[in-house]
Scaffold this motif. Sequence first.
Motif, mmCIF file in Angstrom:
data_model
loop_
_atom_site.group_PDB
_atom_site.id
_atom_site.type_symbol
_atom_site.label_atom_id
_atom_site.label_comp_id
_atom_site.label_asym_id
_atom_site.label_seq_id
_atom_site.Cartn_x
_atom_site.Cartn_y
_atom_site.Cartn_z
ATOM 1 N N LEU A 80 31.177 40.031 36.329
ATOM 2 C CA LEU A 80 32.453 39.306 36.267
ATOM 3 C C LEU A 80 33.611 40.243 35.919
ATOM 4 O O LEU A 80 34.684 40.158 36.533
ATOM 5 N N LEU A 81 33.412 41.139 34.956
ATOM 6 C CA LEU A 81 34.474 42.080 34.599
ATOM 7 C C LEU A 81 34.754 43.070 35.724
ATOM 8 O O LEU A 81 35.909 43.466 35.933
ATOM 9 N N ALA A 82 33.734 43.473 36.454
ATOM 10 C CA ALA A 82 33.946 44.365 37.592
ATOM 11 C C ALA A 82 34.760 43.673 38.681
ATOM 12 O O ALA A 82 35.656 44.282 39.285
ATOM 13 N N ILE A 83 34.490 42.401 38.924
ATOM 14 C CA ILE A 83 35.259 41.653 39.926
ATOM 15 C C ILE A 83 36.709 41.507 39.493
ATOM 16 O O ILE A 83 37.636 41.717 40.294
ATOM 17 N N VAL A 84 36.936 41.180 38.210
ATOM 18 C CA VAL A 84 38.310 41.050 37.701
ATOM 19 C C VAL A 84 39.032 42.388 37.777
ATOM 20 O O VAL A 84 40.201 42.469 38.183
ATOM 21 N N GLY A 85 38.343 43.470 37.383
ATOM 22 C CA GLY A 85 38.947 44.798 37.438
ATOM 23 C C GLY A 85 39.284 45.230 38.851
ATOM 24 O O GLY A 85 40.367 45.774 39.110
ATOM 25 N N LEU A 86 38.379 44.989 39.791
ATOM 26 C CA LEU A 86 38.654 45.328 41.190
ATOM 27 C C LEU A 86 39.810 44.511 41.741
ATOM 28 O O LEU A 86 40.666 45.043 42.452
ATOM 29 N N ALA A 87 39.843 43.221 41.434
ATOM 30 C CA ALA A 87 40.942 42.380 41.913
ATOM 31 C C ALA A 87 42.274 42.864 41.354
ATOM 32 O O ALA A 87 43.286 42.878 42.066
ATOM 33 N N PRO A 100 51.003 47.785 36.699
ATOM 34 C CA PRO A 100 50.096 47.234 37.714
ATOM 35 C C PRO A 100 48.772 48.002 37.730
ATOM 36 O O PRO A 100 48.740 49.216 37.695
ATOM 37 N N GLY A 101 47.700 47.271 37.724
ATOM 38 C CA GLY A 101 46.369 47.852 37.749
ATOM 39 C C GLY A 101 45.872 48.313 36.393
ATOM 40 O O GLY A 101 44.776 48.872 36.287
ATOM 41 N N MET A 102 46.651 48.090 35.350
ATOM 42 C CA MET A 102 46.272 48.573 34.027
ATOM 43 C C MET A 102 45.037 47.835 33.485
ATOM 44 O O MET A 102 44.156 48.450 32.892
ATOM 45 N N LEU A 103 44.964 46.533 33.695
ATOM 46 C CA LEU A 103 43.807 45.770 33.222
ATOM 47 C C LEU A 103 42.536 46.259 33.909
ATOM 48 O O LEU A 103 41.499 46.439 33.258
ATOM 49 N N GLY A 104 42.590 46.476 35.204
ATOM 50 C CA GLY A 104 41.421 46.982 35.916
ATOM 51 C C GLY A 104 40.993 48.348 35.429
ATOM 52 O O GLY A 104 39.804 48.629 35.272
ATOM 53 N N ALA A 105 41.982 49.211 35.163
ATOM 54 C CA ALA A 105 41.658 50.548 34.659
ATOM 55 C C ALA A 105 41.015 50.463 33.277
ATOM 56 O O ALA A 105 40.038 51.163 32.995
ATOM 57 N N LEU A 107 39.346 47.935 32.040
ATOM 58 C CA LEU A 107 38.004 47.373 32.189
ATOM 59 C C LEU A 107 37.016 48.409 32.698
ATOM 60 O O LEU A 107 35.871 48.480 32.225
ATOM 61 N N PHE A 108 37.435 49.230 33.657
ATOM 62 C CA PHE A 108 36.523 50.222 34.214
ATOM 63 C C PHE A 108 36.309 51.404 33.280
ATOM 64 O O PHE A 108 35.229 51.993 33.267
ATOM 65 N N TYR A 109 37.309 51.781 32.494
ATOM 66 C CA TYR A 109 37.166 52.916 31.587
ATOM 67 C C TYR A 109 36.484 52.549 30.281
ATOM 68 O O TYR A 109 35.771 53.365 29.713
ATOM 69 N N TYR A 110 36.724 51.353 29.770
ATOM 70 C CA TYR A 110 36.212 50.989 28.448
ATOM 71 C C TYR A 110 35.239 49.815 28.475
ATOM 72 O O TYR A 110 34.186 49.880 27.842
ATOM 73 N N GLY A 111 35.586 48.747 29.155
ATOM 74 C CA GLY A 111 34.782 47.530 29.099
ATOM 75 C C GLY A 111 33.408 47.667 29.717
ATOM 76 O O GLY A 111 32.392 47.353 29.083
ATOM 77 N N LEU A 112 33.365 48.132 30.946
ATOM 78 C CA LEU A 112 32.073 48.222 31.631
ATOM 79 C C LEU A 112 31.138 49.260 31.015
ATOM 80 O O LEU A 112 29.943 48.986 30.880
#
Length: 171
Positions: A80-87, A100-105, A107-112
Amino acid sequence: MPKYLRPALVFGIIAAGMIALWLSVVNILMLMVLGFICAAVAIVFLIMAAVSAVSRHRGKGKEPSGWKLFAIGDITVIVLLAIVGLADIISAKDSTFFGPGMLGAILFYYGLPILAALLVVELLLWNVTKPYREDSGSDKGRADGQESGTMPPRIAYPQQSDNDGNGNDNG
């Protein structure tokens, strides 16, 4: 109360407290990160409670193990977090707001990676405790030939005497 709902509530309350403290009083980044980790673990426990309730409701008689439920919940949150980050990253080209794109970054750098580390730790703990669980009855993979669900035989020690070996009685 279902088995996994109590830890979900505890981690949820801890996460809410840490994030509220971070937002209102203290501006420590580690407090925010720990709050979001606790929130993710609370979500994993909620998924575990839901899967456990559904499997119990189906009446198959055997509830899945907590190890499998944690892995299912963690993988679900990771997807789910990968889908949100990609979107967020894909839609960042068309957006005009700040960052823009900060939430995805984030999520990919820290969350996942943190959630993947939780999954790896869970897998390592599962492998360590696997030989000592009582429900596994197979003896495959054991070099010493013992059954994997049993402990080694107890050692019978001789009775202790009051004599210290020199003929003196220590009584």
